[in-house]
Design an enzyme around this catalytic site. Sequence first.
Site, PDB file in Angstrom:
ATOM      1  N   TRP A 321       0.825  -1.209   0.000  1.00  0.00           N
ATOM      2  CA  TRP A 321       0.000   0.000   0.000  1.00  0.00           C
ATOM      3  C   TRP A 321       0.858   1.257   0.000  1.00  0.00           C
ATOM      4  O   TRP A 321       0.489   2.269  -0.593  1.00  0.00           O
ATOM      5  CB  TRP A 321      -0.904  -0.007   1.241  1.00  0.00           C
ATOM      6  CG  TRP A 321      -1.783   1.199   1.358  1.00  0.00           C
ATOM      7  CD1 TRP A 321      -3.030   1.381   0.835  1.00  0.00           C
ATOM      8  CD2 TRP A 321      -1.475   2.421   2.057  1.00  0.00           C
ATOM      9  NE1 TRP A 321      -3.520   2.616   1.159  1.00  0.00           N
ATOM     10  CE2 TRP A 321      -2.583   3.279   1.914  1.00  0.00           C
ATOM     11  CE3 TRP A 321      -0.376   2.856   2.795  1.00  0.00           C
ATOM     12  CZ2 TRP A 321      -2.617   4.550   2.473  1.00  0.00           C
ATOM     13  CZ3 TRP A 321      -0.408   4.124   3.347  1.00  0.00           C
ATOM     14  CH2 TRP A 321      -1.520   4.956   3.186  1.00  0.00           C
ATOM     15  N   HIS A 322       2.021   1.183   0.642  1.00  0.00           N
ATOM     16  CA  HIS A 322       2.836   2.383   0.804  1.00  0.00           C
ATOM     17  C   HIS A 322       3.519   2.833  -0.480  1.00  0.00           C
ATOM     18  O   HIS A 322       3.950   3.991  -0.550  1.00  0.00           O
ATOM     19  CB  HIS A 322       3.881   2.168   1.898  1.00  0.00           C
ATOM     20  CG  HIS A 322       3.346   2.396   3.269  1.00  0.00           C
ATOM     21  ND1 HIS A 322       2.671   1.417   3.975  1.00  0.00           N
ATOM     22  CD2 HIS A 322       3.355   3.489   4.072  1.00  0.00           C
ATOM     23  CE1 HIS A 322       2.297   1.907   5.146  1.00  0.00           C
ATOM     24  NE2 HIS A 322       2.699   3.160   5.228  1.00  0.00           N
ATOM     25  N   GLY A 323       3.654   2.000  -1.467  1.00  0.00           N
ATOM     26  CA  GLY A 323       4.282   2.477  -2.692  1.00  0.00           C
ATOM     27  C   GLY A 323       4.561   1.380  -3.693  1.00  0.00           C
ATOM     28  O   GLY A 323       4.592   0.193  -3.364  1.00  0.00           O
TER      29      GLY A 323
END
Length: 481
Positions: A321-323
């Site tokens: 989700w973060h990147g």
Amino acid sequence: MVFSSLTFLCIFLPVVVILYGIFPVKWRNFLLLAASLVFYAWGEPRYILIMLFSTVFDYINGRLIEYYDKQQKQKAKKRVVMVSIVGNLGILAFFKYTDMLIVSWNQITASNLSLLKIALPIGISFYTFQTMSYTIDVYRGLVKAQRNLISFGMYVCMFPQLIAGPIVRYQTIADQIDERKENNAVWVAGMQRFILGLAKKVILANQIGRLWEEISTTQMTQLSTAGAWLGAIAYTFQIYFDFSGYSDMAIGLGKMFGFTFPENFKHPYESKSITEFWRRWHITLSTWFREYVYIPLGGNRKGLKRQIVNLLIVWFLTGLWHGASWNFVLWGLYYFVLLVIEKVFLLAKMQRWPRVLQHFYALFFIVTGWVVFAIEDFHKMGQYLLVMFGLRGSWINNTAQYQWCTYAFFLMILVAASTTICSKVWNRIRRHMIREEADFVREKGLHAEFILKSVISVLLLAVSLAMLVAGSFNPFLYFRF
């Protein structure tokens, strides 16, 4: 447009606040929606259509779920919520991960597929999770479907929390969408919270971020162990004050417009374990994954082996989700391993450790984890970690000595600001001012507290504006997530 820009602070926000005060109550949701669309379109006019599509898409899905629920058509109701989940995740995956997968495929197969070079729409990870949680909650019967498209659009697009959260679930503010309690005291408290967040971002995060920028771009052959640790500590503070500062600004803006957003941080660097850290860091994201992934998968109700599998899924998704880079996945799996070790072997034993040792243990792995998070190139990450743990290069050199001496006092300020030290000092001052001796004494103390808070807020705002005028280093780390 970002909160820590002169355009936002000197033009956009004052205009919106004035118009909000002038507009009749029944038109204020429309004003916030229109202002939010202008805010978003300022930087990305093309991608506003994606956000509007997500808004209309899940507004219709919510209405359909409620309709089929009244008709007692459970299969149709379930199909609609699945369409919502697949549609939202499909949009997020296409824009965020397509090029990442193409690059990975080319590396594995020696292919030469062309990249689509899709720009990541700002805030898509946040508003996608918000709209998806809305339809799931309507499906679960936790909230009623919103019938007013303007009100629902305002919830999805609301500029205070659109870009980088906190992730505000619909059920959290459902009652506030159409009926909000607004008064001068709440407005002032919101403005003070906003200024505090702005100061954390501009005065603290930006300044220590310069140090990380300097160290992270240093040639590995010229980096010492002391310098590598200083860089990791610098990034540890930068990402905290950057992201928690943004959350403070968002919460403060929400108060100014009558909304109560959930807290997103609770002094995470005071944690005594990794488990505790994730109860204090990015609380709304952890809550989202617990409520919509971990618990539906079975949580810890089906035995230890199933719990470990569920944790693996959650932390793989948390990292992803973060990147759109595999280092974020590695970072998520890093915390999965640590959390499993704690749950299976350590948590009970750690209670007997000295508190200092517990804090040191947690901070050691947190700081190390931020290196994995910050450096996308695996080769550079490996080299940095080797230097950091004394397996390559010198222990200390002249550059590291100079940097440690230069930033020592500032680091002490960052430590105090990231812990409860400042709040404890403030509470002692407050208790001294507000005494219970008599009503008139208490009122005088409250007045003095208000004046002191106002003076501090004005000073922080003045310093922040001066630094924004003078400087150009003003990144928002979570924009790319």
